[in-house]
Design an enzyme around this catalytic site. Structure first.
Site, short mmCIF file in Angstrom:
data_model
loop_
_atom_site.label_atom_id
_atom_site.label_comp_id
_atom_site.label_asym_id
_atom_site.label_seq_id
_atom_site.Cartn_x
_atom_site.Cartn_y
_atom_site.Cartn_z
CB THR A 18 -0.90 0.02 1.26
OG1 THR A 18 -1.51 -1.25 1.42
CG2 THR A 18 -1.97 1.09 1.15
NE ARG A 22 5.11 0.81 5.21
CZ ARG A 22 4.11 1.52 5.67
NH1 ARG A 22 3.38 1.04 6.66
NH2 ARG A 22 3.83 2.70 5.18
CB SER A 113 4.18 4.48 8.04
OG SER A 113 3.11 5.27 8.44
CG HIS A 114 1.04 2.13 10.71
ND1 HIS A 114 1.20 2.28 9.36
CD2 HIS A 114 0.46 0.93 10.90
CE1 HIS A 114 0.71 1.21 8.76
NE2 HIS A 114 0.26 0.37 9.67
CE LYS A 126 5.80 7.11 0.91
NZ LYS A 126 4.57 7.82 1.27
CG ASP A 277 2.16 7.93 11.28
OD1 ASP A 277 2.47 9.13 11.07
OD2 ASP A 277 2.11 7.09 10.36
CG ASP A 279 5.29 8.18 7.97
OD1 ASP A 279 4.40 7.92 8.80
OD2 ASP A 279 5.14 8.04 6.75
CG ASP A 281 2.00 9.62 6.91
OD1 ASP A 281 1.97 9.03 8.02
OD2 ASP A 281 2.12 9.01 5.82
NE ARG A 282 -1.23 5.52 9.32
CZ ARG A 282 -1.75 4.31 9.39
NH1 ARG A 282 -2.42 3.93 10.47
NH2 ARG A 282 -1.58 3.46 8.40
CB THR A 344 -6.91 1.30 0.97
OG1 THR A 344 -8.23 1.11 1.45
CG2 THR A 344 -5.96 1.49 2.13
CD GLU A 364 -9.52 2.92 7.67
OE1 GLU A 364 -9.56 2.74 8.90
OE2 GLU A 364 -8.59 2.55 6.94
CB SER A 365 -5.85 4.24 8.15
OG SER A 365 -5.54 4.95 6.96
CE LYS A 376 -1.27 8.18 6.05
NZ LYS A 376 -0.83 7.33 4.91
NE ARG A 496 -5.40 -2.41 7.39
CZ ARG A 496 -4.50 -2.51 8.38
NH1 ARG A 496 -4.90 -2.87 9.59
NH2 ARG A 496 -3.22 -2.27 8.15
C1 VG1 Z 1 -2.70 1.19 5.86
C2 VG1 Z 1 -3.99 2.02 5.87
C3 VG1 Z 1 -4.03 2.92 4.67
C4 VG1 Z 1 -2.79 3.81 4.65
C5 VG1 Z 1 -1.55 2.93 4.68
C6 VG1 Z 1 -0.28 3.74 4.78
O1 VG1 Z 1 -2.68 0.37 4.72
O2 VG1 Z 1 -5.10 1.17 5.92
O3 VG1 Z 1 -5.21 3.69 4.72
O4 VG1 Z 1 -2.76 4.60 3.49
O5 VG1 Z 1 -1.59 2.07 5.82
O6 VG1 Z 1 -0.29 4.57 5.90
P1 VG1 Z 1 -3.09 -1.20 4.76
O7 VG1 Z 1 -2.83 -1.73 3.39
O8 VG1 Z 1 -2.24 -1.82 5.82
O9 VG1 Z 1 -4.52 -1.24 5.15
V1 VG1 Z 1 1.19 4.96 6.65
O10 VG1 Z 1 0.90 6.24 7.65
O11 VG1 Z 1 1.49 3.44 7.40
O12 VG1 Z 1 2.26 5.10 5.42
CO CO Z 2 2.50 7.12 8.35
#
Ligand code: VG1
Ligand code: CO
Length: 543
Positions: A18, A22, A113-114, A126, A277, A279, A281-282, A344, A364-365, A376, A496
């Site tokens: 996504t 990773r 990221s998270h 990325k 989070d 990085d 962005d959330r 997504t 939504e995340s 974001k 999910r």
């Molecule tokens: C998750 C979230 C998605 C978001 C992505 C990257 O992806 O659901 O909405 O864009 O993380 O966010 P997935 O495929 O695990 O559902 V970040 O802040 O981790 O780069």
């Molecule tokens: Co992030």
């Protein structure tokens, strides 16, 4: 200093998900693993002569090692200039801002990221394109294909560069500039918000607790909030960037930011809480004893956008990812603007933003953003809320309750089943997909099913299509259950399940979400046999 070429053997698992590639840190630590992916990227990019690349990351373990490797390879690729955040630091939104402001041809973000960090955690990489946003699927797929037949790595032979102070270095013909990681980004935000109004809010004693979760958001939040906007010292907590995020999970949701939630529940709670989070962005927004759902946050921002200087001309349109609640659709309808529904991942918003079709977008995340950059942006969302509170005099809770009163409440929850064996998760999705023709027209939770499909998206600007983006069961009244597998995890699979129910009756707005959604949980179990396939009796995380 000279060019060197080394033979390489492909790794066959380098398909970006996504949001980039990773993997666990030990996977990235295999000799050549990162080099191969970067070479695949450089091989698919056109000639770099005269061009600028931006490089930075969220400061997690392996960030510094990765940057040195990338710099030596970028010099061999022939970039004229590489801009690197001091200490190798650039939050995802800051990198996007630097690409756009400096006219770079792209950038590399080092972040998972998270996902947890540290030597036992995850790492990620990325690529972002010249608009500052994540590379679209056509590019990430090309990188993946190339990674499968990499045979040579091109680099320059050079010692590590010092990244800890601003300055300029050269790697053969490439100029490496170590830049302030905050400056460009801060300048973009200054142009959007009424900093005087926010300053006034803090002067009147407004209390914010911003938890940057020991991650990269800390330096940005401190500079802007405590430095420039006059928030008292201590407003930003867990503000130091640590390589392992203090051993915690830098995901701003009520389950992982539990410390913040507790502070906002206390009798002497601050007026507003927020978290960002890994990085940055959330964002999660919390009022006094009141957690804001990310989908509601997006809708509130859209509803009041014209009160914010950067958006006073109005919104061209809005966009949300498919699983995100329809609260924003309702606001868009009232505003008379278009609302786009994308798969997504932020990469799908880029074209809409570039084409001027949308101004705000979100997921939504815990992701919200706008056309100011192409990612974001966590701190942007916090400043947006502060600006809104400053000009309306309303609290976080009252802003959300007005949204509910006007449009009804989109009660929402996401249930995650983590660490499922991949073949079982795949079997669940296969079984569910093949059962879809069965559900249409059947009555589930007392309502006929009007849509039972697998979401596919055609980009209205370039006609590209993305299929199999999530299974949807939509009931006549608009309630929905959506199923998809995560594309950011590194261990097994994560299922999910997204649940949404629209509640027009204000007398029922305070029912606990899980209670209001129980009939939809039963629908999910009925159509997907979740317990059977996952072997789990309850989700690992509910947000
Ligand atoms: C998750 C979230 C998605 C978001 C992505 C990257 O992806 O659901 O909405 O864009 O993380 O966010 P997935 O495929 O695990 O559902 V970040 O802040 O981790 O780069
Ligand atoms: Co992030």
């Amino acid at each position: 200093m000279s060019y060197i070429t080394r033979p390489a053997t492909p790794f066959l698992d380098q398909r970006p998900g996504t949001s980039g590639l990773r993997k666990r840190v030990d996977v990235f630590q295999q000799p050549g693993y990162l080099d191969n992916f970067v070479q695949a990227l450089f091989d698919v990019l056109p000639d770099a002569g005269g061009k600028t690349l931006v490089v930075g990351g969220d400061g997690r373990y392996f960030n510094r090692v990765a940057i040195q490797i990338i710099l030596r390879m970028a010099a061999a690729k022939g970039y004229a200039r590489v801009l690197v955040g001091r200490d190798g630091i650039l939050s995802t939104p800051a990198l996007s801002a630097v690409i756009r402001r400096r006219g770079a041809s792209g950038g590399i973000v080092l972040s998972a990221s998270h996902n947890p960090g540290g030597a036992d955690g995850d790492f990620g990489i990325k690529y972002n394109i010249a608009n500052g946003g994540p590379a679209p699927e056509a590019v990430t797929e090309a990188i993946y294909r190339r990674s499968r037949d990499i045979s040579m790595i091109h680099a320059v032979e050079a010692a590590d560069l010092p990244l800890d102070s601003l300055g300029t270095h050269h790697l053969l013909h490439t100029r490496i500039e170590i830049i302030d990681p905050v400056a460009d980004y801060a300048e973009v935000l200054r142009g959007l918000f009424d900093f005087d109004a926010i300053r006034g809010l803090f002067q009147r004693g407004f209390r914010l607790r911003l938890d940057t979760m020991w991650a990269v958001g800390g330096p940005y939040a401190r500079t802007l909030l405590e430095g420039e906007l006059g928030a008292p010292p201590g407003t930003v907590v867990h503000g130091q960037s640590l390589e392992d995020f203090g051993g915690l999970h830098p995901d701003p949701n009520p389950a992982n930011a539990i410390d913040l939630i507790e502070h906002l529940r206390a009798p002497d709670a601050p007026d507003m809480g927020a978290a960002t989070d890994g990085d940055a962005d959330r964002n999660m927004i919390v009022g006094r004893n009141f957690v804001v759902s990310p989908s509601d946050s997006l809708a509130v921002l859209a509803a009041h956008a014209t009160r914010i200087p950067g958006y006073k001309a109005g919104l061209a349109g809005v966009a949300r990812s498919m699983p995100t609640s329809t609260a924003i659709d309702r606001v868009a309808r009232k505003l008379g603007i278009a609302c786009y529904e994308t798969p997504t991942g932020w990469k799908y918003f880029g074209n809409l933003l570039d084409a001027g079709k949308v101004t705000l977008c979100g997921e939504e995340s815990y992701g919200t953003g706008s056309d100011h950059i192409r990612e974001k942006d966590g701190l942007w969302a916090v400043l947006f809320w502060l600006n809104l509170i400053a000009v309306t005099g309303e609290s976080v809770e009252s802003l959300v309750r007005s949204l509910w009163r006007e449009h009804g409440r989109c009660v929402y929850s996401r249930h995650d089943y983590e660490g499922i064996p991949t073949d079982q998760a795949d079997a669940l999705m296969r079984d569910l997909r093949s059962s879809l023709p069965r559900w249409k027209g059947q009555v589930l939770a007392g309502e006929p099913v009007i849509i039972a499909d697998d979401f596919s998206y055609t980009d209205p600007t370039d006609g590209s299509t993305s299929e199999r983006q999530g299974v949807r069961i939509v009931l006549q009244g608009g309630s929905r259950v959506v199923f998809r597998l995560s594309g950011t995890g590194t261990q097994g699979a994560t299922l999910r399940i997204y649940l949404e129910h629209h509640e027009p009756d204000p007398a029922r707005h305070d029912l606990p979400a899980q209670e209001a959604l129980a009939p939809l949980v039963a629908v999910a179990e009925h159509v997907a046999r979740v317990k059977h396939w996952t072997g789990m009796s309850a989700p690992s995380v509910m947000t």
